[in-house]
Scaffold this motif. Sequence first.
Motif, PDB file in Angstrom:
ATOM      1  N   GLU A   1       2.607   0.467   9.718  1.00 49.47           N
ATOM      2  CA  GLU A   1       1.855   1.682   9.912  1.00 49.47           C
ATOM      3  C   GLU A   1       0.598   1.653   8.787  1.00 49.47           C
ATOM      4  O   GLU A   1       1.037   2.177   7.662  1.00 49.47           O
ATOM      5  CB  GLU A   1       2.463   2.844  10.026  1.00 49.47           C
ATOM      6  N   PRO A   2      -0.578   1.092   8.974  1.00 41.38           N
ATOM      7  CA  PRO A   2      -1.531   1.068   8.112  1.00 41.38           C
ATOM      8  C   PRO A   2      -1.997   2.644   7.734  1.00 41.38           C
ATOM      9  O   PRO A   2      -2.121   3.510   8.490  1.00 41.38           O
ATOM     10  CB  PRO A   2      -2.752   0.213   8.560  1.00 41.38           C
ATOM     11  N   GLU A   3      -2.340   2.912   6.371  1.00 41.98           N
ATOM     12  CA  GLU A   3      -2.847   4.008   6.090  1.00 41.98           C
ATOM     13  C   GLU A   3      -4.062   4.459   6.643  1.00 41.98           C
ATOM     14  O   GLU A   3      -4.390   5.572   6.833  1.00 41.98           O
ATOM     15  CB  GLU A   3      -2.918   4.070   4.483  1.00 41.98           C
ATOM     16  N   ASP A   4      -5.103   3.333   6.936  1.00 40.47           N
ATOM     17  CA  ASP A   4      -6.439   3.714   7.349  1.00 40.47           C
ATOM     18  C   ASP A   4      -6.229   3.591   8.854  1.00 40.47           C
ATOM     19  O   ASP A   4      -7.500   3.224   9.547  1.00 40.47           O
ATOM     20  CB  ASP A   4      -7.282   2.984   6.658  1.00 40.47           C
ATOM     21  N   ALA A   5      -5.620   3.589   9.715  1.00 45.04           N
ATOM     22  CA  ALA A   5      -5.621   3.163  11.197  1.00 45.04           C
ATOM     23  C   ALA A   5      -4.468   4.021  11.738  1.00 45.04           C
ATOM     24  O   ALA A   5      -3.529   4.398  11.395  1.00 45.04           O
ATOM     25  CB  ALA A   5      -5.284   1.887  11.574  1.00 45.04           C
ATOM     26  N   ARG A   6      -4.608   4.416  13.099  1.00 42.92           N
ATOM     27  CA  ARG A   6      -3.732   5.133  13.926  1.00 42.92           C
ATOM     28  C   ARG A   6      -2.772   3.969  14.679  1.00 42.92           C
ATOM     29  O   ARG A   6      -3.078   3.061  15.061  1.00 42.92           O
ATOM     30  CB  ARG A   6      -4.421   5.972  14.921  1.00 42.92           C
TER      31      ARG A   6
END
Length: 177
Positions: free
Chosen positions: A122-127
Amino acid sequence: MMRAAAQLLALLALLAGSAAAADVPPLVATLAQDYIAAHPDARPYLEPTVAASYAREFLDGFLAPDGSRSGGPALSLDAYHAGQAYRNAHPQALNAILTGYGYVRVNKLGRWTDGFEVSLFEPEDARGGWWVGYLRRQPDRPEPGRVRMDGYLSPEGEYGHLGMFRHQVLAISITAP
């Protein structure tokens, strides 16, 4: 021959939305066309299906250069082994082939979960989360948790168990941040 080329171009346009490939690299399109030409019994009614199947199976083999497959249609085995052979003979072509299929190089911070039937980043800058696959066997990696993921992000499609993820990241490395 012109009809076959037009059908192949139409097929490649259709592949733009598939889970297996956003595009097909020119090399793979040529190999698929060569396969179709060498197997006239597969034409005329299966030509687009043959080319699409060949492109998918080539990518599967390319992503599993040490894998094995037995049984199944001759097309599947031929394309899978062609993908493996190409990756092993041309390791420097990794970026060209993956970008030809619509993958994009990424390097992101996020949370990684790895366990029974789940491999999620789960990337920090993407949903949303991405299914995690590997470009080589078990890259060096830290314990699951907050990590930096370096790899190739797939085009939108259906990935992971039951196609539950819209993207897959093919990890080159997973490191502590």
